[in-house]
Motif scaffolding. Structure first.
Motif, short mmCIF file in Angstrom:
data_model
loop_
_atom_site.label_atom_id
_atom_site.label_comp_id
_atom_site.label_asym_id
_atom_site.label_seq_id
_atom_site.Cartn_x
_atom_site.Cartn_y
_atom_site.Cartn_z
N GLN A 194 52.10 62.85 95.91
CA GLN A 194 51.25 62.47 95.74
C GLN A 194 50.73 61.59 94.32
O GLN A 194 50.33 61.06 93.98
N GLU A 195 52.31 61.97 93.08
CA GLU A 195 51.71 60.89 92.04
C GLU A 195 52.19 59.85 92.43
O GLU A 195 52.20 58.63 91.26
N ILE A 196 54.16 59.82 92.45
CA ILE A 196 54.22 58.68 92.82
C ILE A 196 53.57 57.92 93.68
O ILE A 196 53.78 56.26 93.17
N VAL A 197 54.26 58.09 95.03
CA VAL A 197 53.98 57.65 96.72
C VAL A 197 52.60 57.40 96.26
O VAL A 197 52.33 55.73 96.95
N LEU A 198 51.99 57.80 96.80
CA LEU A 198 50.49 58.21 97.36
C LEU A 198 49.71 57.83 95.68
O LEU A 198 48.65 57.10 96.47
N GLY A 199 50.19 57.85 95.16
CA GLY A 199 49.56 57.42 93.35
C GLY A 199 49.16 55.90 92.78
O GLY A 199 49.16 55.72 92.81
N GLY A 200 50.04 55.61 93.52
CA GLY A 200 51.03 53.89 93.35
C GLY A 200 51.52 53.44 92.40
O GLY A 200 51.97 52.85 91.79
N ALA A 201 52.63 54.34 92.47
CA ALA A 201 53.20 53.86 90.87
C ALA A 201 55.36 53.80 91.16
O ALA A 201 55.55 53.47 90.20
N LEU A 202 54.92 53.92 92.91
CA LEU A 202 56.54 53.46 93.13
C LEU A 202 57.71 52.35 92.51
O LEU A 202 58.12 52.05 91.96
N THR A 203 56.25 51.05 92.77
CA THR A 203 56.92 50.11 92.39
C THR A 203 57.03 50.12 91.03
O THR A 203 57.84 49.34 90.45
N GLY A 204 55.91 50.27 90.09
CA GLY A 204 56.59 50.60 88.33
C GLY A 204 57.35 50.98 88.38
O GLY A 204 58.09 50.67 87.09
N GLY A 205 58.16 51.95 89.12
CA GLY A 205 58.93 53.28 88.21
C GLY A 205 60.16 52.46 88.85
O GLY A 205 61.04 52.50 88.10
N LEU A 206 60.04 52.15 89.84
CA LEU A 206 61.54 51.42 90.44
C LEU A 206 61.65 50.07 89.42
O LEU A 206 62.59 49.63 89.61
N ASN A 207 60.45 48.99 89.24
CA ASN A 207 60.48 48.30 88.05
C ASN A 207 61.80 48.41 86.99
O ASN A 207 62.76 47.63 85.78
N TRP A 208 61.77 49.90 86.61
CA TRP A 208 62.22 49.88 85.71
C TRP A 208 63.95 49.56 85.55
O TRP A 208 64.74 49.19 85.25
N TYR A 209 64.24 50.20 87.09
CA TYR A 209 65.99 49.42 87.26
C TYR A 209 66.20 47.65 87.34
O TYR A 209 66.86 47.66 87.53
N ARG A 210 65.31 47.71 88.25
CA ARG A 210 65.20 46.08 87.97
C ARG A 210 64.69 45.13 87.03
O ARG A 210 65.53 44.28 86.69
N ALA A 211 65.33 45.99 86.00
CA ALA A 211 64.50 45.63 84.64
C ALA A 211 66.37 45.88 83.53
O ALA A 211 65.79 44.86 82.59
N MET A 212 66.77 46.68 84.36
CA MET A 212 67.65 47.29 84.29
C MET A 212 69.14 45.54 82.72
O MET A 212 69.64 46.50 82.10
N PHE A 213 69.32 44.84 84.22
CA PHE A 213 70.54 44.38 83.49
C PHE A 213 69.44 43.04 83.05
O PHE A 213 70.48 41.71 82.07
N LEU A 214 68.37 43.07 82.26
CA LEU A 214 67.97 42.09 81.16
C LEU A 214 67.70 42.95 80.54
O LEU A 214 67.25 41.62 79.40
N GLN A 215 68.37 43.57 79.73
CA GLN A 215 68.47 44.66 78.39
C GLN A 215 69.42 43.75 77.51
O GLN A 215 70.39 43.16 77.93
N ARG A 216 69.32 43.31 76.62
CA ARG A 216 69.89 42.62 75.17
C ARG A 216 71.56 43.50 75.50
O ARG A 216 71.24 44.76 74.86
N PRO A 217 72.42 42.82 75.58
CA PRO A 217 73.78 43.30 74.51
C PRO A 217 74.22 44.44 74.00
O PRO A 217 75.13 45.18 73.34
N THR A 218 73.12 44.02 72.61
CA THR A 218 73.10 44.57 71.71
C THR A 218 72.52 46.48 71.54
O THR A 218 72.67 47.39 70.61
N GLY A 219 71.46 46.27 73.08
CA GLY A 219 71.42 47.54 73.60
C GLY A 219 72.16 48.71 72.86
O GLY A 219 72.01 49.59 73.18
#
Length: 286
Positions: free
Chosen positions: A190-215
């Motif tokens: 209801q909240e993620i798939v039908l609610g349109g939040a799936l791509t946004g949620g997956l983008n957290w994973y897709r950005a994980m390799f963009l983190q600075r090493p200092t993090g």
């Protein structure tokens, strides 16, 4: 002195984030950050228990989840932007440093916020996901890499979303294996798939390799409790054991037995007590 008021939403980066603000307005503030694939509703039971203890709980629907906060592209989901969202929320609340609690990806943001802006955090309670440095080390020294196979799959553009939308039974079986109940699974649809939040949620994973090493090296100076459950199929015990090596403040590791990854719902009573104990050690209800 201005009287506190409810926070129904806040704005940052040209985005508008929805917020669940419950409990006594004059209560000490606990900010609750959700993970994937959930929204702030995952904190409902834990928040209610904290409210009974006198805390005011504020749980935002984070970047990619709030309908008016879904930027396109993975670069918008870098750790620096997620931390900046949390800082903006704390500034909007306007009551000073808060007790910060995060589960799953929300824990990742909470760790980073406590390391980069300890002036805004009175205590940290991380649930399931450890410090990023501990997580990486666990991938090299335990079965964590095998447990995290899905992170590689999520890097593929648009295909994971299409597969999860077109094969709801596969999604149901996958989530059930992690310990989710039918009610929780229905909420994901209801909240993620039908609610349109799936791509946004997956983008957290897709950005994980963009983190600075200092993090990966940032240290946390505030009182911290890390909570890990032995029924967690996604996070290894080794990752939990390493978490404390990144904390300079008072630290405690809590291991829950017979509990799955979905701690805020499955073990709300225990988690609320842990948050309360951590907050009390850091100054409590004041």
């Amino acid at each position: 002195m201005t009287s506190p008021s409810r926070v129904g939403s806040f704005e940052h980066d040209g985005l508008t984030f929805d917020v669940r603000d419950t409990g006594p307005l004059d209560g000490t503030v606990v900010v609750l950050l959700h993970g994937f694939p959930q929204t702030s509703t995952s904190w409902a039971e834990t928040a209610a228990l904290l409210n009974e203890r006198g805390y005011r709980t504020i749980a935002p629907d984070q970047r990619g989840y709030s309908p008016r906060a879904r930027p396109r592209g993975r670069f918008a989901y870098r750790s620096s932007r997620l931390v900046a969202d949390t800082v903006s929320l704390i500034d909007t609340i306007g009551t000073g440093p808060v007790h910060l609690v995060g589960h799953d990806w929300g824990a990742n943001v909470a760790w980073a916020t406590a390391a980069r802006r300890p002036d805004l955090v009175r205590s940290l309670t991380s649930v399931s996901v450890p410090h990023a440095g501990a997580f990486l080390r666990a991938m090299l020294t335990s079965d964590q890499l095998v447990r995290s196979y899905y992170m590689a799959l999520f890097q593929i553009p648009w295909l994971p979303e299409r597969a999860l939308r077109s094969r709801p039974r596969f999604l149901d079986r996958t989530l059930a294996k992690t310990g989710m109940t039918p009610t929780q699974i229905a909420r994901v649809h209801q909240e993620i798939v039908l609610g349109g939040a799936l791509t946004g949620g997956l983008n957290w994973y897709r950005a994980m390799f963009l983190q600075r090493p200092t993090g990966l090296r940032g240290r946390v100076p505030v009182p911290t409790t890390h909570v890990w459950s032995d029924g967690d199929t996604a996070l290894s015990r080794r990752s939990a054991e390493l978490a404390g090596e990144y904390v300079d403040g008072e630290y405690r590791l809590e291991i829950l037995t017979g509990v799955s990854h979905w701690v805020p719902e499955e073990a709300a009573t225990t988690l609320a007590a842990i948050v309360d104990r951590t907050a009390t050690a850091a100054g409590g209800l004041s």
